[in-house]
Structure formats: C-alpha cells, structure tokens
Design a protein around this motif. Sequence first.
Motif, PDB file in Angstrom:
ATOM      1  N   ASP A  22       0.839  -1.215   0.000  1.00 24.01           N
ATOM      2  CA  ASP A  22       0.000   0.000   0.000  1.00 24.01           C
ATOM      3  C   ASP A  22       0.869   1.258   0.000  1.00 24.01           C
ATOM      4  O   ASP A  22       0.604   2.211  -0.754  1.00 24.01           O
ATOM      5  CB  ASP A  22      -0.914   0.010   1.223  1.00 24.01           C
ATOM      6  CG  ASP A  22      -1.974  -1.089   1.180  1.00 24.01           C
ATOM      7  OD1 ASP A  22      -2.243  -1.602   0.088  1.00 24.01           O
ATOM      8  OD2 ASP A  22      -2.515  -1.424   2.253  1.00 24.01           O
ATOM      9  N   HIS A  23       1.916   1.274   0.833  1.00 25.53           N
ATOM     10  CA  HIS A  23       2.790   2.449   0.893  1.00 25.53           C
ATOM     11  C   HIS A  23       3.600   2.602  -0.390  1.00 25.53           C
ATOM     12  O   HIS A  23       3.844   3.723  -0.849  1.00 25.53           O
ATOM     13  CB  HIS A  23       3.732   2.344   2.093  1.00 25.53           C
ATOM     14  CG  HIS A  23       3.015   2.321   3.409  1.00 25.53           C
ATOM     15  ND1 HIS A  23       1.862   3.024   3.631  1.00 25.53           N
ATOM     16  CD2 HIS A  23       3.295   1.671   4.564  1.00 25.53           C
ATOM     17  CE1 HIS A  23       1.457   2.815   4.865  1.00 25.53           C
ATOM     18  NE2 HIS A  23       2.297   1.990   5.455  1.00 25.53           N
TER      19      HIS A  23
ATOM     20  N   GLU B 142       2.629   1.818  -3.356  1.00 19.96           N
ATOM     21  CA  GLU B 142       1.742   2.413  -4.364  1.00 19.96           C
ATOM     22  C   GLU B 142       1.589   3.918  -4.132  1.00 19.96           C
ATOM     23  O   GLU B 142       1.601   4.705  -5.090  1.00 19.96           O
ATOM     24  CB  GLU B 142       0.379   1.739  -4.315  1.00 19.96           C
ATOM     25  CG  GLU B 142      -0.593   2.291  -5.369  1.00 19.96           C
ATOM     26  CD  GLU B 142      -1.964   1.669  -5.276  1.00 19.96           C
ATOM     27  OE1 GLU B 142      -2.603   1.493  -6.321  1.00 19.96           O
ATOM     28  OE2 GLU B 142      -2.410   1.366  -4.140  1.00 19.96           O
ATOM     29  N   LYS B 143       1.483   4.343  -2.865  1.00 17.63           N
ATOM     30  CA  LYS B 143       1.332   5.762  -2.576  1.00 17.63           C
ATOM     31  C   LYS B 143       2.567   6.549  -2.984  1.00 17.63           C
ATOM     32  O   LYS B 143       2.472   7.682  -3.451  1.00 17.63           O
ATOM     33  CB  LYS B 143       1.051   5.958  -1.079  1.00 17.63           C
ATOM     34  CG  LYS B 143      -0.333   5.515  -0.662  1.00 17.63           C
ATOM     35  CD  LYS B 143      -0.551   5.706   0.828  1.00 17.63           C
ATOM     36  CE  LYS B 143      -1.945   5.257   1.236  1.00 17.63           C
ATOM     37  NZ  LYS B 143      -2.177   5.398   2.692  1.00 17.63           N
ATOM     38  N   ASN B 144       3.728   5.916  -2.823  1.00 21.50           N
ATOM     39  CA  ASN B 144       4.972   6.613  -3.148  1.00 21.50           C
ATOM     40  C   ASN B 144       5.320   6.589  -4.630  1.00 21.50           C
ATOM     41  O   ASN B 144       5.901   7.548  -5.144  1.00 21.50           O
ATOM     42  CB  ASN B 144       6.130   6.007  -2.340  1.00 21.50           C
ATOM     43  CG  ASN B 144       6.102   6.403  -0.879  1.00 21.50           C
ATOM     44  OD1 ASN B 144       5.759   7.530  -0.550  1.00 21.50           O
ATOM     45  ND2 ASN B 144       6.432   5.479   0.001  1.00 21.50           N
TER      46      ASN B 144
ATOM     47  N   LYS C  12       3.141   5.002  -7.297  1.00 25.59           N
ATOM     48  CA  LYS C  12       2.020   4.784  -8.232  1.00 25.59           C
ATOM     49  C   LYS C  12       2.110   3.423  -8.920  1.00 25.59           C
ATOM     50  O   LYS C  12       1.622   3.248 -10.037  1.00 25.59           O
ATOM     51  CB  LYS C  12       1.956   5.902  -9.288  1.00 25.59           C
ATOM     52  CG  LYS C  12       1.979   7.320  -8.726  1.00 25.59           C
ATOM     53  CD  LYS C  12       0.878   7.549  -7.707  1.00 25.59           C
ATOM     54  CE  LYS C  12       0.919   8.970  -7.144  1.00 25.59           C
ATOM     55  NZ  LYS C  12      -0.054   9.156  -6.034  1.00 25.59           N
TER      56      LYS C  12
ATOM     57  N   TYR D 124       1.393  -0.698  -7.800  1.00 25.38           N
ATOM     58  CA  TYR D 124       1.004  -1.613  -6.725  1.00 25.38           C
ATOM     59  C   TYR D 124       1.719  -2.936  -6.942  1.00 25.38           C
ATOM     60  O   TYR D 124       1.489  -3.641  -7.924  1.00 25.38           O
ATOM     61  CB  TYR D 124      -0.503  -1.833  -6.686  1.00 25.38           C
ATOM     62  CG  TYR D 124      -0.942  -2.535  -5.418  1.00 25.38           C
ATOM     63  CD1 TYR D 124      -1.050  -1.835  -4.227  1.00 25.38           C
ATOM     64  CD2 TYR D 124      -1.216  -3.899  -5.414  1.00 25.38           C
ATOM     65  CE1 TYR D 124      -1.422  -2.464  -3.052  1.00 25.38           C
ATOM     66  CE2 TYR D 124      -1.591  -4.538  -4.244  1.00 25.38           C
ATOM     67  CZ  TYR D 124      -1.693  -3.818  -3.069  1.00 25.38           C
ATOM     68  OH  TYR D 124      -2.053  -4.444  -1.905  1.00 25.38           O
TER      69      TYR D 124
ATOM     70  N   ARG E 102       5.760   8.389   3.628  1.00 21.81           N
ATOM     71  CA  ARG E 102       4.627   8.389   2.716  1.00 21.81           C
ATOM     72  C   ARG E 102       4.354   9.800   2.241  1.00 21.81           C
ATOM     73  O   ARG E 102       4.612  10.775   2.948  1.00 21.81           O
ATOM     74  CB  ARG E 102       3.381   7.841   3.415  1.00 21.81           C
ATOM     75  CG  ARG E 102       3.559   6.463   3.994  1.00 21.81           C
ATOM     76  CD  ARG E 102       2.243   5.907   4.508  1.00 21.81           C
ATOM     77  NE  ARG E 102       1.448   6.895   5.229  1.00 21.81           N
ATOM     78  CZ  ARG E 102       0.332   6.593   5.865  1.00 21.81           C
ATOM     79  NH1 ARG E 102      -0.121   5.371   5.859  1.00 21.81           N
ATOM     80  NH2 ARG E 102      -0.347   7.519   6.504  1.00 21.81           N
ATOM     81  N   LYS E 103       3.806   9.894   1.073  1.00 19.88           N
ATOM     82  CA  LYS E 103       3.550  11.231   0.538  1.00 19.88           C
ATOM     83  C   LYS E 103       2.434  11.960   1.278  1.00 19.88           C
ATOM     84  O   LYS E 103       2.303  13.169   1.156  1.00 19.88           O
ATOM     85  CB  LYS E 103       3.235  11.120  -0.951  1.00 19.88           C
ATOM     86  CG  LYS E 103       4.472  10.702  -1.766  1.00 19.88           C
ATOM     87  CD  LYS E 103       4.264  10.859  -3.254  1.00 19.88           C
ATOM     88  CE  LYS E 103       5.556  10.562  -4.007  1.00 19.88           C
ATOM     89  NZ  LYS E 103       5.413  10.680  -5.457  1.00 19.88           N
ATOM     90  N   ASP E 104       1.624  11.191   2.063  1.00 22.00           N
ATOM     91  CA  ASP E 104       0.576  11.869   2.825  1.00 22.00           C
ATOM     92  C   ASP E 104       1.010  12.126   4.272  1.00 22.00           C
ATOM     93  O   ASP E 104       0.221  12.534   5.102  1.00 22.00           O
ATOM     94  CB  ASP E 104      -0.727  11.055   2.809  1.00 22.00           C
ATOM     95  CG  ASP E 104      -0.547   9.655   3.402  1.00 22.00           C
ATOM     96  OD1 ASP E 104       0.612   9.228   3.585  1.00 22.00           O
ATOM     97  OD2 ASP E 104      -1.568   9.010   3.665  1.00 22.00           O
TER      98      ASP E 104
END
Length: 334
Positions: free
Chosen positions: A42-43, A45-47, A49, A51, A278-280
Amino acid sequence: MKNRFLMKFVDLFAGLGGFHVALNELGHECVFACEIETFLRDHYEKNFKIYPEGDITKLNINNIPKHEILCAGFPCQPFSKAGNGKGFSHKLAGKIENKKLESQIMSSDRKLTIYLPPDYHQSKDFYPVSYVHMGKLAREVGQIHLRVDQLVQERKIRPIILVMIDENPQGFYNEIFWNTESVDKYSLMLVKELVPFIDEHYRTIQESESRMNFGTSFSGYISLLTTIQHSNIFSRVSCQSSVYWAGEREKRIKDLIAQTSTKSIEIYMDWGRYDLKRKDMDVKGIRERNQQIYNQLRKKDYSVSGGEINAGFGWSSWVNQFDDILKLFYPYPI
C-alpha cells in the motif's frame, strides 16, 4: 547525475522501495514490483504509483515485463550474502516447538513458535529469552531463528531462547500500533501472561536483564513502549526502522521518555538512510522521527546504541543488522 543509457528494472522483495528510489534518481524506469507484506505494498503504491504483486512463489514469470535490471533484497539467511551462505546445506541444530497462549487479556489465542538452542533438552542450563514481535514475518521472511542458530553454533553468541509471537490475522497492526486500547492490552499480555507462560514451560533466566523485546517497523513501537513501561520485566530492546507516525504514538513515546525517570535498560535503535516517508505524511518521515527519539533517549542518559545505517526499509535491510544486535546483547562468554 542522470544516466543517458536508461533502462527498465523490476523491484523484487521491494519493501518500501529503497532500490526504486536509487534507480529512479538515475533516470531508470520501474516496470514491475513484488512485496509480500500488504501494508508495504500500500505504501509503495502511494509513493510510486505502482502496486506490487504479492507472494513471489505464485507469480507467472511470463507476466513480468522485459527489463535490463533485476533488483532483489533477498532476505533468506542461508542464501543471502548477509547470512551464513550455506544454502541448502544449512542444518538447524536447535529445535522448534509450537505453543499456543490462551490470552484472557486479548480474548484470543496466540500462536507461538519457540526456538530452543542446541542441547537444550540434554542440558540443565537456564537461558535468556528474546521475544520477537511480528514473529511470523521474522521467522518466514527474516529467518531470525536460522541466524541465531548459526551464531550459536559458531560460538559468536551465547545460547538463547527465541519466542516468535505470530501476528493476529484479524488485525495485528491495530493491536500493536493503531488502536491505543489494544496496544495497552497487548503490552499487558506480554507482562502478565506470556512471560509467566514461557518461564513456566522452559528453563529461563527469570531476571529483566535476560529478557529482550525485538521489534521491527510497527512492532518497534510496542517493543520500546513496553520495555520502558515495564523495565522490571524487560531491560533490553531492539527497534529497527520503528514507525511512530500519526502523532499520538510519537507523542506517547516522547512523553514517556520525558516524564519518567531514566530506566536501567539497554536500547538498540537503527533506521535506514533511505527509510521513506509516505507522501501523505507530514515533513518528518521514519528516518527523522527515529533520529529525534534516539537523541532524546541519549539526552536522558539512556544506554543507546545503533543509529543511522546505509540501508532502506524492509527485511532485506533489517536482517543485515541481526548479527550485530545479537552479538551486542548476547556476547559469547570468553
């Protein structure tokens, strides 16, 4: 400097993507990734793009895109250059036993995998115990029991007992990290139920100096928290790339350190130069948060070792430090 000979790469055993960062900065393109841990996928993919695929043993290799570079942070001790290198010839000298703890505090059963050192059943000796959290991953991916077994055979560490605590498939990360109530119950389970259970069933040295919490990533938080709160039970702890984000957990650890007297415990902490955020997340990532807590512990005169290492986030990085950690806490008697 950007490489004008750009290539495509695949990222196996990807973790949070340390290899990805390095090659991407050189201009290369990731076309495929694989990582068994869901929360890391999951992380990732967030970093990035992308999966990643899951279990590498279930991949159809024909579905992997063409590439020029294959990156793989192999975690397997017998085959890794960071391990003993014996491959299929590695033989476990110690013994593995499976136990089940019926926890009243957690209202659930907990599967335990116990490593006993060579000659345990033939001797009358008593042994120190290391409690390994996220034990299923530490066993199956990190293969910590094989590393301990090899070091014991080579007389590089003293014989120890490993208690590998399996993750709760119904929500292990909640009970060791996200849910404060569950975190407190898990910690209490260790102190009130698990330690007495192990002491009853095995020949253990029943002193805090002979008990250690061993944590990585999310379990690094519960390991440090429990050791400081219950220093009369545990006085040694190892935390690798510990995750403290989301405010409340970081504040709780920092307040605990600041508001309690300095405990007589030994702490090993490490984090990777390429531990990602993470980007968020806010401006501070895993690297920065661990550095801050490390500095705070040192200022309070705790016995702290470790620090930043030239590595990333994932088992392929963590296993490289197992030897140093085990030799630090369990040196072979001269």
